[in-house]
Design a protein around this motif. Structure first.
Motif, PDB file in Angstrom:
ATOM      1  N   ASP A  61       0.815  -1.208   0.000  1.00 12.38           N
ATOM      2  CA  ASP A  61       0.000   0.000   0.000  1.00 12.38           C
ATOM      3  C   ASP A  61       0.856   1.269   0.000  1.00 12.38           C
ATOM      4  N   SER A  62       1.998   1.208   0.640  1.00  8.73           N
ATOM      5  CA  SER A  62       2.836   2.382   0.778  1.00  8.73           C
ATOM      6  C   SER A  62       3.471   2.841  -0.528  1.00  8.73           C
ATOM      7  N   VAL A  63       3.484   1.978  -1.543  1.00  8.23           N
ATOM      8  CA  VAL A  63       4.131   2.339  -2.800  1.00  8.23           C
ATOM      9  C   VAL A  63       3.177   2.372  -3.974  1.00  8.23           C
ATOM     10  N   LYS A  64       1.929   2.018  -3.772  1.00  4.15           N
ATOM     11  CA  LYS A  64       0.963   2.026  -4.859  1.00  4.15           C
ATOM     12  C   LYS A  64       0.842   3.416  -5.466  1.00  4.15           C
ATOM     13  N   GLY A  65       0.850   3.455  -6.779  1.00  7.55           N
ATOM     14  CA  GLY A  65       0.767   4.714  -7.485  1.00  7.55           C
ATOM     15  C   GLY A  65       2.096   5.392  -7.701  1.00  7.55           C
ATOM     16  N   ARG A  66       3.132   4.927  -7.030  1.00  5.55           N
ATOM     17  CA  ARG A  66       4.458   5.519  -7.167  1.00  5.55           C
ATOM     18  C   ARG A  66       5.473   4.568  -7.796  1.00  5.55           C
ATOM     19  N   PHE A  67       5.369   3.287  -7.460  1.00  3.17           N
ATOM     20  CA  PHE A  67       6.300   2.291  -7.965  1.00  3.17           C
ATOM     21  C   PHE A  67       5.620   1.418  -9.007  1.00  3.17           C
ATOM     22  N   THR A  68       6.398   0.950  -9.958  1.00  2.00           N
ATOM     23  CA  THR A  68       5.901   0.047 -10.979  1.00  2.00           C
ATOM     24  C   THR A  68       6.888  -1.095 -11.172  1.00  2.00           C
TER      25      THR A  68
END
Length: 121
Positions: A61-68
Motif C-alpha cells: 500500500d505504501s508504494v501504490k501509485g508511485r512504484f511500478t
C-alpha cells in the motif's frame, strides 16, 4: 540454482526517481514469480512489489501509485521503477525470485544481495 544480481540503487532527492534492475541467471526451469522487498534500519524486511510470469502484480500500500514493477521474461529480468520517492523509502532493496529447477520441482525462493536506496535532501 538461481543467482540474482540487483543494480540501480543510489542516492536521490525526495520526489526523484530511480530504476532498479534484477537479472536472474543459473540453472532453472522457470521463474514463476519475481519481486522486490526492502529492509530499512531497525525494521523487518517487507514486500514492495511482486510480479508473476503471467503478468499479475501486487504492491504494498505504501508504494501504490508511485512504484511500478515490470518483467522481461525472455531476459529473466525484473525492474522496479520508483517515482516520487520519499525519505521513508530509504532501505536496502532485495530482488526475490520463486523458481523451479525442473518441470517436476517445487518452487523455492532465491534472493539477491541487495542494493541501497537512499532518499535524502
Amino acid at each position: 540454482q538461481v543467482q540474482l544480481v540487483e543494480s540501480g540503487g543510489g542516492l536521490v532527492q525526495p520526489g526523484g526517481s530511480l530504476r532498479l534492475s534484477c537479472a536472474a541467471s543459473g540453472s532453472f526451469f522457470s521463474i514463476d514469480i519475481m519481486g522486490w522487498y526492502r529492509q530499512a534500519p531497525g525494521k523487518e524486511r517487507e514486500l514492495v512489489a511482486t510480479s508473476t510470469s503471467g503478468g499479475n502484480t501486487n504492491y504494498a500500500d505504501s508504494v501504490k501509485g508511485r512504484f511500478t514493477i515490470s518483467r522481461v521474461n525472455a531476459k529473466n529480468m525484473v525492474y522496479l521503477q520508483m517515482n516520487s520517492l520519499k525519505p521513508e523509502d530509504t532501505a536496502v532493496y532485495y530482488c526475490n525470485a520463486g523458481a523451479r529447477r525442473s518441470l517436476w520441482s517445487l518452487r523455492y525462493d532465491y534472493w539477491g544481495q541487495g542494493t541501497q536506496v537512499t532518499v535524502s535532501s
